[in-house]
Design an enzyme around this catalytic site. Structure first.
Site, PDB file in Angstrom:
ATOM      1  N   GLU A 284      -2.403   6.085   1.189  1.00 13.88           N
ATOM      2  CA  GLU A 284      -1.089   5.655   1.678  1.00 13.88           C
ATOM      3  C   GLU A 284      -0.490   6.695   2.621  1.00 13.88           C
ATOM      4  O   GLU A 284       0.144   6.349   3.630  1.00 13.88           O
ATOM      5  CB  GLU A 284      -0.150   5.390   0.503  1.00 13.88           C
ATOM      6  CG  GLU A 284      -0.616   4.304  -0.455  1.00 13.88           C
ATOM      7  CD  GLU A 284      -0.725   2.944   0.210  1.00 13.88           C
ATOM      8  OE1 GLU A 284      -0.036   2.711   1.227  1.00 13.88           O
ATOM      9  OE2 GLU A 284      -1.516   2.113  -0.272  1.00 13.88           O
ATOM     10  N   ASP A 365      -8.515   5.332   4.786  1.00 16.28           N
ATOM     11  CA  ASP A 365      -9.571   5.729   3.844  1.00 16.28           C
ATOM     12  C   ASP A 365     -10.212   7.049   4.277  1.00 16.28           C
ATOM     13  O   ASP A 365     -10.465   7.931   3.440  1.00 16.28           O
ATOM     14  CB  ASP A 365     -10.655   4.645   3.766  1.00 16.28           C
ATOM     15  CG  ASP A 365     -10.248   3.449   2.924  1.00 16.28           C
ATOM     16  OD1 ASP A 365      -9.229   3.557   2.197  1.00 16.28           O
ATOM     17  OD2 ASP A 365     -10.926   2.414   2.989  1.00 16.28           O
TER      18      ASP A 365
END
Length: 418
Positions: A284, A365
């Site tokens: 995030e 990611d």
């Protein structure tokens, strides 16, 4: 175009969209028969994989029934002119009442109000079946009938207050500025989008969920240590009672600058280890560090501007209203007609947004893998997928058209997790 041409163009668009979606659904369900992907085999066994496939099939069957029902209803409304007939009836009733002085606003607002209530009443049985039958069967549902009803009431009030004000403002600008309304309304909506993003967790979320500051302990210490290491100051860390409705887990950031907040579902905290939670947090954080949040917001604002400009070209076209069954011009019917006529444009832009969103997920990611741990993020993604009974083998065409996130197996491949 004349009214007849517009009517059949709208019907043609609906039929084409319906057929495309049914083909995609068929391909997606057929792809469920694929073998268990090797890079998730360490957390799944055959029984768990079969259970996830059965869950997807049951959800798809329910969604198929709903889509057929709604399609038939839309075709009936359009071919018989019931939408225009409803507006004409409401307008005639308003003109004969004490609201006649404000007939323009009253007719349009009442029409949207009736459509909203009717639409919700039609969709509610499907929502009840999904929540209390399918989700209950697979152990996800934690909602109660009382909570379901309260959510409905709150949703109604929010729609009446917020939605009603926005529609009334749009009507006022159209009445005052004619087709030049679009750029003023665009500015107002843009400010609203930014404001809601900044204050979502403070203003709207508490209406439905309780946010509790994360207490001192190992998790908070680990989060703060990561944030300091990555120069990512976040003082507001909250646990949300997501478990009051579902066992499914999630996490998100909200706001900008000092208004930034981390929100972790209590189910996420319960189901994952601290290293996994830090990896999820790092993902995030990657969205913020890579400016994805601002990027998507700017894109959303730009899209809104384009749509509003296109709307201004049709908003006073009486043929659109007549195509929907009215005997005269109606702003409300023209808004609906615009949404139907330009649905192919919104579908194309939606695909492009999804492509960008999937790229952003890969970047987030990669950020998490480099600043936290690829292995921990991989374990977290696998466990999330397993707990949520996610579709591990969606069809590529379905992914391309509908997925905002890449399938978990592709995310693992991108991080080199085999």
């Amino acid at each position: 175009m004349d009214a007849i041409t517009i009517k059949y163009l709208i019907i043609g668009i609906l039929i084409f969209d319906f057929l495309v979606e049914r083909i995609l659904d068929y391909l997606n369900i057929k792809n469920l028969s694929a073998a268990l992907p090797s890079n998730v085999a360490d957390v799944y066994d055959t029984a768990e994989y079969n259970r996830s496939q059965e869950y997807q099939k049951e959800k798809e069957k329910a969604e198929q029934f709903q889509s057929y029902f709604q399609f038939a209803l839309y075709i009936l409304l359009l071919t018989q002119g019931y939408l225009g007939g409803l507006y004409d009836y409401i307008q005639a009733s308003v003109l004969q009442s004490s609201l006649s002085t404000y007939s323009f606003y009253a007719s349009n607002l009442l029409f949207f109000g009736v459509l909203f209530i009717a639409s919700d009443l039609i969709s509610t049985p499907f929502s009840i079946y999904n929540t209390f039958v399918i989700e209950e069967k697979y152990g996800f549902n934690k909602s109660t009938v009382k909570l379901f009803i309260m959510d409905k009431i709150k949703g109604y009030l929010l729609a009446i207050i917020l939605g009603g004000v926005i529609i009334a403002l749009l009507l006022f600008l159209i009445q005052t500025l004619d087709t030049s309304f679009w750029w003023i309304f665009w500015l107002i909506i843009s400010v609203l989008i930014v404001t809601l993003n900044m204050f979502y967790t403070s203003l709207l979320l508490p209406l439905f969920n309780k946010l509790t500051p994360l207490g001192d302990g190992e998790l908070k210490t680990a989060i703060q240590a990561y944030c300091v290491k990555e120069n990512f100051p976040v003082d507001n860390i909250y646990i949300m009672d997501g478990s009051k409705r579902s066992n499914k887990a999630n996490a998100f950031f909200s706001g900008f600058g000092k208004k930034k907040k981390i929100v972790l579902f209590d189910t996420l905290v319960d189901q994952h280890s601290i290293p996994e939670l830090i990896a999820i947090l790092a993902h995030e954080a990657g969205h913020f560090k890579k400016k994805h949040i601002i990027q998507m917001m700017v894109l959303s604002v730009f899209q809104m501007g384009v749509y509003l400009f296109l709307l201004s070209l049709l908003i006073k076209n009486e043929n659109v209203s007549v195509a929907l069954g009215s005997t005269g011009n109606s702003i409300a019917l023209n808004l609906i007609g615009f949404g139907l006529l330009f649905s192919p444009v919104s579908s194309i832009t939606g695909i492009l947004v999804n492509v960008l969103s999937r790229k952003n997920e890969y970047e987030a990611d990669a950020f998490a893998a480099s600043t936290s741990s690829a292995a921990d993020l991989g374990i977290a993604l696998k466990n999330l997928s397993k707990k949520n009974l996610s579709n591990l083998t969606p069809h590529p065409a379905y992914v391309f058209l509908h997925y905002s996130h890449p399938p978990v197996t592709q995310r693992l491949d991108a991080m080199g997790i085999k």
